[in-house]
Design a protein around this motif. Structure first.
Motif, mmCIF file in Angstrom:
data_model
loop_
_atom_site.group_PDB
_atom_site.id
_atom_site.type_symbol
_atom_site.label_atom_id
_atom_site.label_comp_id
_atom_site.label_asym_id
_atom_site.label_seq_id
_atom_site.Cartn_x
_atom_site.Cartn_y
_atom_site.Cartn_z
ATOM 1 N N GLU B 229 -0.179 10.694 6.068
ATOM 2 C CA GLU B 229 -0.452 9.452 6.795
ATOM 3 C C GLU B 229 0.793 8.570 6.781
ATOM 4 O O GLU B 229 1.652 8.708 5.915
ATOM 5 C CB GLU B 229 -1.621 8.711 6.149
ATOM 6 N N PRO B 230 0.903 7.661 7.757
ATOM 7 C CA PRO B 230 2.047 6.774 7.780
ATOM 8 C C PRO B 230 2.237 6.053 6.447
ATOM 9 O O PRO B 230 1.274 5.797 5.741
ATOM 10 C CB PRO B 230 1.689 5.771 8.882
ATOM 11 N N GLU B 231 3.471 5.721 6.169
ATOM 12 C CA GLU B 231 3.763 5.052 4.909
ATOM 13 C C GLU B 231 3.085 3.686 4.839
ATOM 14 O O GLU B 231 2.707 3.109 5.848
ATOM 15 C CB GLU B 231 5.279 4.856 4.779
ATOM 16 N N LEU B 233 4.128 0.846 4.475
ATOM 17 C CA LEU B 233 4.795 -0.154 5.316
ATOM 18 C C LEU B 233 4.098 -0.327 6.665
ATOM 19 O O LEU B 233 3.984 -1.435 7.183
ATOM 20 C CB LEU B 233 6.244 0.295 5.542
ATOM 21 N N LEU B 234 3.632 0.778 7.212
ATOM 22 C CA LEU B 234 3.094 0.726 8.558
ATOM 23 C C LEU B 234 1.599 1.008 8.595
ATOM 24 O O LEU B 234 0.991 1.051 9.643
ATOM 25 C CB LEU B 234 3.835 1.744 9.430
ATOM 26 N N ASP B 236 -1.076 -0.656 7.849
ATOM 27 C CA ASP B 236 -1.972 -1.674 8.398
ATOM 28 C C ASP B 236 -2.056 -1.565 9.907
ATOM 29 O O ASP B 236 -3.123 -1.607 10.485
ATOM 30 C CB ASP B 236 -1.481 -3.076 8.022
ATOM 31 N N GLU B 237 -0.895 -1.411 10.498
ATOM 32 C CA GLU B 237 -0.846 -1.304 11.960
ATOM 33 C C GLU B 237 -1.648 -0.097 12.430
ATOM 34 O O GLU B 237 -2.403 -0.166 13.395
ATOM 35 C CB GLU B 237 0.615 -1.202 12.402
ATOM 36 N N ALA B 238 -1.501 1.007 11.701
ATOM 37 C CA ALA B 238 -2.162 2.243 12.112
ATOM 38 C C ALA B 238 -3.681 2.097 12.090
ATOM 39 O O ALA B 238 -4.376 2.700 12.895
ATOM 40 C CB ALA B 238 -1.722 3.391 11.210
#
Lengths: 208, 240
Positions: B229-231, B233-234, B236-238
């Motif tokens: 999954e995206p790190e 850092l990102l 929340d956006e995902a």
């Protein structure tokens, strides 16, 4: 520093609390460069000291974040005339490239290739996988998040920020490929030179 | 989950003796349903060989290639040809459409070769063309279409008849950036719908559309990125 000008530029839209300002900033940039609220208020205080923003008093904006209710943080700010001209100046001036930002990876490789016993090939491969994984993350956000089909200007802004991250990561992978190819060639040339030790100068000529 | 494509310790040696070239050295590789895998590597790294073996167009020197549970070595030529027509779809950099046939005829061809009635083959072709967004170009010839449109036809030909393994060799190589992205989006959509995709590319930006990126060097898989999954850092956006 760009955060200062970015905040000032957002304030041109109208008076805002610190929390709103942060939300507006992150709306456009995702959480790529997260701002902590302390940093926002410190910056606002400095902008006020420099006469670029002024306090417009309490109320007026619909602050919903109840996390901090101390009265000094319920103050909203707006850009002054001087603040507005600083923003125009910022937009009118190219971001300087004369001082390249410090590039940890370039520094690491530059040092690594000069030291004996460092496996540069492995450093490159690990970095390439890590950068590739980030590139996959950015691409996933680009095709699935609110950046995929931007309907508002802030979504388009976020999608362009993602593009910047994508191009950056892509450039890094290309540079790593390039480093790998050049190091392999250099190693092959060095072997060749050793093999033809008596005719070393000729081999160097040939390698050019 | 069963892999649609499974290369088990596959090696491929071209030539003999002093001139022998190890194109692949004991490579194990899987592609699962719903997964798009990118294979990256410089020229000579073995990535095209991998794709050729995966499609049954060439046979390994040692090791085995399985497509949907069938060992290709257990089949005769006719059997392999049938698998190629019914299970595997190819997309090439230079599209490889037949110039004398219309878009619909190009797409229908593999079905007709497989014995489907012309009328049914055409209907399947039109469905596939619709899926790639160019149903209106069904009766055009390749030279009446742009590069991007031709590549869409090639993808339609690769997916017609519900084939579950799509092999793409530099599918965006001859296209501009935006058109290339549309092609990647189509491949991605097809894989999200359950196909397994393997794409050879040297462009990191295109490989980034894949769930997994496999790096080949000198015929060996040297590394791969997972589909994590995206790190944070990102993240929340995902999830928004």
């Amino acid at each position: 520093m760009s955060i200062r000008q970015a905040m000032l530029a957002i304030l041109e839209q109208g008076p805002m609390y610190g929390y709103q300002l942060r939300a507006e900033f992150e709306q456009r940039t995702g959480e790529t460069w997260p701002l902590n609220i302390g940093q926002v208020y410190t910056t606002l205080t400095r902008l006020e000291r420099d006469g670029l923003v002024e306090v417009v008093g309490h109320g007026g904006a619909d602050e919903t974040d109840q996390a901090d209710t101390s009265s000094d943080r319920q103050v909203s700010y707006r850009a002054t005339e001087a603040g507005r001209s600083e923003v125009s100046e910022w937009f009118a001036t190219p971001v300087p490239r004369s001082q390249p930002p410090r590039d940890e990876l370039a520094i690491k490789l530059a040092i690594a290739v000069t030291l004996p016993g460092v496996d540069v090939g492995t450093i490159i491969q690990r970095q390439r996988s890590a950068t590739m994984a980030s590139l996959q993350d950015y691409t996933r956000l680009k095709r699935t998040g609110r950046a995929a089909t931007p309907t508002e200007p802030a979504d388009l802004a976020w999608s362009l920020v993602l593009d910047a991250l994508v191009f950056d990561a892509e450039a890094e992978v290309r540079w790593l490929d390039h480093c790998e190819a050049r190091l392999r060639r250099a190693a092959a040339d060095a072997t060749e030179v050793r093999r033809q030790a008596p005719a070393a100068t000729t081999a160097e000529e040939a390698a050019r | 989950m069963n892999a649609v494509l499974h290369l088990a310790a596959v090696s491929r040696i071209h030539g003999e003796g002093a001139t022998e070239v190890h194109a692949l050295r004991s490579v194990t590789f899987r592609a699962h349903p719903g997964e798009l895998v990118a294979v990256m590597g410089p020229s000579g790294s073995g990535k095209s060989t991998l794709l050729t073996l995966a499609g049954g167009l060439d046979a390994p020197t040692s090791g085995s290639v399985w497509i949907e549970g069938t060992d290709l070595a257990s089949l005769d030529n006719a059997g392999r040809a049938r698998i190629r027509r019914t299970s595997v779809g190819y997309v090439f950099q230079d599209f490889n459409l037949i110039p004398a046939l219309t878009a619909a005829e190009n797409v229908a061809l593999p079905r007709e070769l497989d014995g489907e009635k012309a009328r049914i083959a055409r209907r399947l072709a039109l469905t596939a063309l619709e899926e790639v967004g160019i149903a209106d170009l069904a009766d055009r010839f390749p030279d009446e279409m742009s590069g991007g449109q031709q590549q869409r036809v090639a993808i339609a030909r690769a997916i017609v008849g519900e084939r579950r393994l799509i092999l793409a060799d530099e599918p965006t190589g001859a296209l501009d950036t935006d058109t290339g992205e549309e092609i990647l989006r189509l491949l991605r959509t097809r894989c999200d719908a359950g196909a397994a995709g393997v794409m050879v590319t040297h462009e990191a930006r295109h490989a980034a559309w894949a769930d997994r990126v496999v790096f080949l060097r000198d015929g060996v898989v040297v590394d791969e990125t997972g589909s994590d999954e995206p790190e944070a850092l990102l993240a929340d956006e995902a999830s928004r």
